[in-house]
Design an enzyme around this catalytic site. Sequence first.
Site, short mmCIF file in Angstrom:
data_model
loop_
_atom_site.label_atom_id
_atom_site.label_comp_id
_atom_site.label_asym_id
_atom_site.label_seq_id
_atom_site.Cartn_x
_atom_site.Cartn_y
_atom_site.Cartn_z
CB CYS A 1 87.32 63.50 -29.27
SG CYS A 1 86.08 64.07 -30.56
NE ARG B 1 80.64 68.65 -25.46
CZ ARG B 1 80.71 68.11 -24.89
NH1 ARG B 1 81.05 67.79 -23.80
NH2 ARG B 1 79.44 67.25 -25.42
NE ARG C 1 89.57 70.31 -36.58
CZ ARG C 1 89.35 71.02 -37.18
NH1 ARG C 1 90.64 72.16 -37.58
NH2 ARG C 1 88.26 71.15 -36.36
NE ARG C 2 86.98 73.83 -34.81
CZ ARG C 2 85.66 73.67 -35.22
NH1 ARG C 2 85.15 73.61 -33.91
NH2 ARG C 2 85.20 73.98 -36.35
CE LYS D 1 82.66 69.76 -36.91
NZ LYS D 1 83.31 70.82 -36.73
CG ASP D 2 79.46 65.70 -34.64
OD1 ASP D 2 80.51 65.70 -34.65
OD2 ASP D 2 78.34 66.26 -34.24
NE ARG E 1 80.52 75.28 -29.99
CZ ARG E 1 81.05 74.28 -30.05
NH1 ARG E 1 82.48 74.41 -30.91
NH2 ARG E 1 80.58 72.84 -30.68
#
Length: 308
Positions: free
Chosen positions: A244, A151, A133-134, A85-86, A157
């Site tokens: 992004c 980030r 998206r989230r 996904k990156d 996190r």
Amino acid sequence: MTTTPIRIGTRGSRLALAQAHEVRDRLCRSSGRPETDFAVTVISTSGDRIQDRPLSEVGGKGLFTKEIEEALLDGRIDLAVHSAKDMATRLPEGLEIAAYLPREDVRDVFVGRAGPRIADLPQGAVVGSASLRRQALLRRLRPDLTLRILRGNVQTRLAKLEAGDIDGTLLALAGLKRLEAEGAATEILPLDLFPPAPGQGAIAVEARRDDEATRALLRPIDDAATHRALLAERAFLAVLDGSCRTPIAGHARFEGEHLRFHGLILTPDGTQVHETRETGEGADAERLGREAGRRLRAEAGERFFEGW
């Protein structure tokens, strides 16, 4: 006589290293070669170094792959391991995704401090996430919540959550599983309400197109079902110019011989949503993804994208 190790390029986070080691271990098993024939090379990326701004402001998701791909192109490494996904939809000339490992669970999870589920959070609770998206999906469900850019790697996190800086955060279940930390999740989010990012849960292995020896080494570890699904998801992204800066979800999965695709685009505030569900043959994966992207682009209209 010594053998020059095959150099595996990766980012340096615990999750990135776990992914690189999984690729190395699979290559050892498939080739019958010892672990000493493979060397994991850590490369610092711009995405790792820039932690104070959203990716959308500093160049998008390619910041997690740029320096690794440069090392691959100039021969400092022989293959590169990425979270799929990156990866940007357009790879640098001369590179290709040569293999995908079997996909992990694609779902997102909520990790809550002020409540175990998103529905349990008090009004105005602070949720941290760097993913547009989230954020957009969360605003769609709970427009009353306060969202904060968060980030950093998984451990960073979770540490900020533990310190009380935020009331909750959203993470990929696949990453937690690979870190053997899935117990941190307080709610696993259903796919219908919280569809994943294209490529989520998949490990991609990148190689030089002209390096047939490395590509041949990678073929036995390439998972065909994951590869087909990712062809659809990346084609979907390419049509939508996904980066992004765009809240996009896309997920392809096999049911028997059929490939089922769910795609969704939404505005950053979560108020406007367009989605599509497609079914086709696995051999037509790229076409399925492209058609889904074109359908949503036509349905939403170009003005919808201008706001991003």
